[in-house]
Design a protein around this motif. Structure first.
Motif, PDB file in Angstrom:
ATOM      1  N   GLU A 179       0.823  -1.220   0.000  1.00 23.25           N
ATOM      2  CA  GLU A 179       0.000   0.000   0.000  1.00 23.25           C
ATOM      3  C   GLU A 179       0.852   1.264   0.000  1.00 23.25           C
ATOM      4  OE1 GLU A 179      -2.436  -0.317   3.506  1.00 23.25           O
ATOM      5  OE2 GLU A 179      -3.203  -2.266   2.829  1.00 23.25           O
ATOM      6  N   ARG A 180       2.010   1.170   0.638  1.00 25.42           N
ATOM      7  CA  ARG A 180       2.861   2.353   0.766  1.00 25.42           C
ATOM      8  C   ARG A 180       4.073   2.331  -0.155  1.00 25.42           C
ATOM      9  NH1 ARG A 180      -0.232   1.986   4.550  1.00 25.42           N
ATOM     10  NH2 ARG A 180      -0.604   3.326   6.361  1.00 25.42           N
ATOM     11  N   GLN A 181       4.029   1.547  -1.192  1.00 25.36           N
ATOM     12  CA  GLN A 181       5.233   1.332  -2.017  1.00 25.36           C
ATOM     13  C   GLN A 181       5.846   2.602  -2.605  1.00 25.36           C
ATOM     14  OE1 GLN A 181       4.645  -0.951  -5.618  1.00 25.36           O
ATOM     15  NE2 GLN A 181       2.431  -0.738  -5.467  1.00 25.36           N
ATOM     16  N   ARG A 182       5.011   3.605  -2.893  1.00 27.91           N
ATOM     17  CA  ARG A 182       5.543   4.821  -3.504  1.00 27.91           C
ATOM     18  C   ARG A 182       5.988   5.873  -2.483  1.00 27.91           C
ATOM     19  NH1 ARG A 182       3.867   3.421  -8.580  1.00 27.91           N
ATOM     20  NH2 ARG A 182       1.769   2.622  -8.341  1.00 27.91           N
ATOM     21  N   GLN A 183       5.679   5.613  -1.211  1.00 28.69           N
ATOM     22  CA  GLN A 183       6.049   6.587  -0.178  1.00 28.69           C
ATOM     23  C   GLN A 183       7.526   6.495   0.170  1.00 28.69           C
ATOM     24  OE1 GLN A 183       1.998   5.916   2.245  1.00 28.69           O
ATOM     25  NE2 GLN A 183       3.695   6.623   3.509  1.00 28.69           N
ATOM     26  N   SER A 184       8.062   7.621   0.595  1.00 24.72           N
ATOM     27  CA  SER A 184       9.422   7.598   1.116  1.00 24.72           C
ATOM     28  C   SER A 184       9.405   6.793   2.417  1.00 24.72           C
ATOM     29  CB  SER A 184       9.863   9.033   1.379  1.00 24.72           C
ATOM     30  OG  SER A 184      10.846   9.040   2.377  1.00 24.72           O
ATOM     31  N   SER A 185      10.424   5.988   2.635  1.00 21.51           N
ATOM     32  CA  SER A 185      10.386   5.120   3.813  1.00 21.51           C
ATOM     33  C   SER A 185      10.462   5.931   5.112  1.00 21.51           C
ATOM     34  CB  SER A 185      11.489   4.076   3.755  1.00 21.51           C
ATOM     35  OG  SER A 185      12.734   4.690   3.779  1.00 21.51           O
ATOM     36  N   SER A 186      10.908   7.204   5.015  1.00 20.72           N
ATOM     37  CA  SER A 186      10.964   8.024   6.230  1.00 20.72           C
ATOM     38  C   SER A 186       9.565   8.402   6.729  1.00 20.72           C
ATOM     39  CB  SER A 186      11.778   9.290   5.960  1.00 20.72           C
ATOM     40  OG  SER A 186      11.195  10.012   4.905  1.00 20.72           O
ATOM     41  N   THR A 187       8.535   8.232   5.885  1.00 19.98           N
ATOM     42  CA  THR A 187       7.175   8.572   6.309  1.00 19.98           C
ATOM     43  C   THR A 187       6.465   7.384   6.972  1.00 19.98           C
ATOM     44  OG1 THR A 187       6.153   7.919   4.209  1.00 19.98           O
ATOM     45  CG2 THR A 187       6.960  10.187   4.355  1.00 19.98           C
ATOM     46  N   LEU A 188       7.134   6.241   7.038  1.00 12.26           N
ATOM     47  CA  LEU A 188       6.489   5.062   7.622  1.00 12.26           C
ATOM     48  C   LEU A 188       6.457   5.132   9.143  1.00 12.26           C
ATOM     49  CD1 LEU A 188       8.134   2.143   5.578  1.00 12.26           C
ATOM     50  CD2 LEU A 188       5.975   3.305   5.112  1.00 12.26           C
ATOM     51  N   SER A 189       5.472   4.442   9.725  1.00 11.72           N
ATOM     52  CA  SER A 189       5.432   4.307  11.180  1.00 11.72           C
ATOM     53  C   SER A 189       6.552   3.348  11.599  1.00 11.72           C
ATOM     54  CB  SER A 189       4.088   3.733  11.611  1.00 11.72           C
ATOM     55  OG  SER A 189       4.008   2.370  11.219  1.00 11.72           O
ATOM     56  N   GLY A 190       6.823   3.306  12.890  1.00 12.51           N
ATOM     57  CA  GLY A 190       7.867   2.414  13.404  1.00 12.51           C
ATOM     58  C   GLY A 190       7.630   0.963  13.006  1.00 12.51           C
TER      59      GLY A 190
END
Ligand code: ATP
Length: 228
Positions: free
Chosen positions: A122-133
């Motif tokens: 679902e988050r493949q295009r997001q920068s990994s810095s925007t992910l939750s822990g």
């Protein structure tokens, strides 16, 4: 021949000795839990085995090969996939990029990793810095799997995560076990650890003191070495 075999391992931070005599093995297809109270040497053992920290005495063999002369990137290439404490991803890459840069040929593909962790897809295009822990932890595990490791090492993979995320991680670990993945795991959740482990190995002040199946890890041993 064992997949990983550590014998009489000693390691130091400067002049201070952290490991005195660690003996640990992981067989093909086995899930081994490395246990012990805080500061007993679990992370140091893992870092020494991956050659991130050089060891001075004892031996570490991976599929029969002495890791002594090798650097950490060589150890990784031999098939040791480490998910370090504190989950490090490349923050300037997207989730998708983090996974594909790690890829090496084998059973674990982007499709399989995405199926195991749908949140990553679902988050493949997001920068990994925007992910939750928790999502970053999943990404760290996904990255390690993309290298198709013969041995996956998980150091505190559920630490500090919300209960729902912890459940997803434990479910992933048991799926990996069912798929025959060899795993060395350190975690604070004794109950989950004992459910998934084939064997437990306990450290006390940098020394291996107990090794056996979780069914033999009775209350007495837990009280003595794990402080529960
Ligand atoms: P925890 O569950 O707290 O991570 P651990 O069992 O993984 O504990 P280690 O982190 O391996 O334990 O620590 C083993 C010993 O080495 C401890 O006495 C610790 O204080 C010491 N130690 C760990 N990292 C360093 C470091 N960078 N410099 C000096 N001493 C260290």
């Amino acid at each position: 021949m064992m997949l990983l075999e550590i014998e009489g391992l000693q390691a130091f931070y400067g002049r201070s000795q952290a490991l005195f005599s660690v003996n640990l093995s992981v067989d093909e297809g086995e899930v081994v839990a490395l246990m012990g109270r805080n500061g007993m040497g679990k992370t140091t053992t893992i870092r020494s085995a991956c050659k991130i920290l050089p060891y001075r005495h004892g031996s570490v063999r991976f599929r029969g090969r002495d890791l002594g002369p090798l650097r950490s990137h060589r150890v990784a290439r031999l098939g040791v996939g480490l998910v370090p404490e504190g989950r490090r991803c490349f923050p300037n890459l997207t989730v998708h990029e983090n996974l594909v840069v790690a890829a090496r040929p084998g059973e674990w593909t982007l499709e399989r990793v995405n199926a195991m962790f749908p949140r990553l897809k679902e988050r493949q295009r997001q920068s990994s810095s925007t992910l939750s822990g928790g999502e970053q932890q999943m990404l760290a595990i996904g990255r390690a799997l993309m290298t198709n490791p013969k041995l996956l090492i998980l150091d505190e993979a559920t630490e500090g995560l919300a209960p729902v995320i912890r459940r997803e991680i434990w479910s992933a670990v048991s799926q990996l076990k069912m798929a025959g993945q060899s795993i060395l795991i350190v975690d604070k959740t004794l109950k989950e650890l004992m459910k998934v482990a084939d064997r437990c190995s306990i450290l006390e002040r940098g020394t291996s003191v107990w090794d056996g199946p979780p069914s033999d890890l009775n209350k007495d041993i837990q009280d003595r070495f794990l402080g529960v």
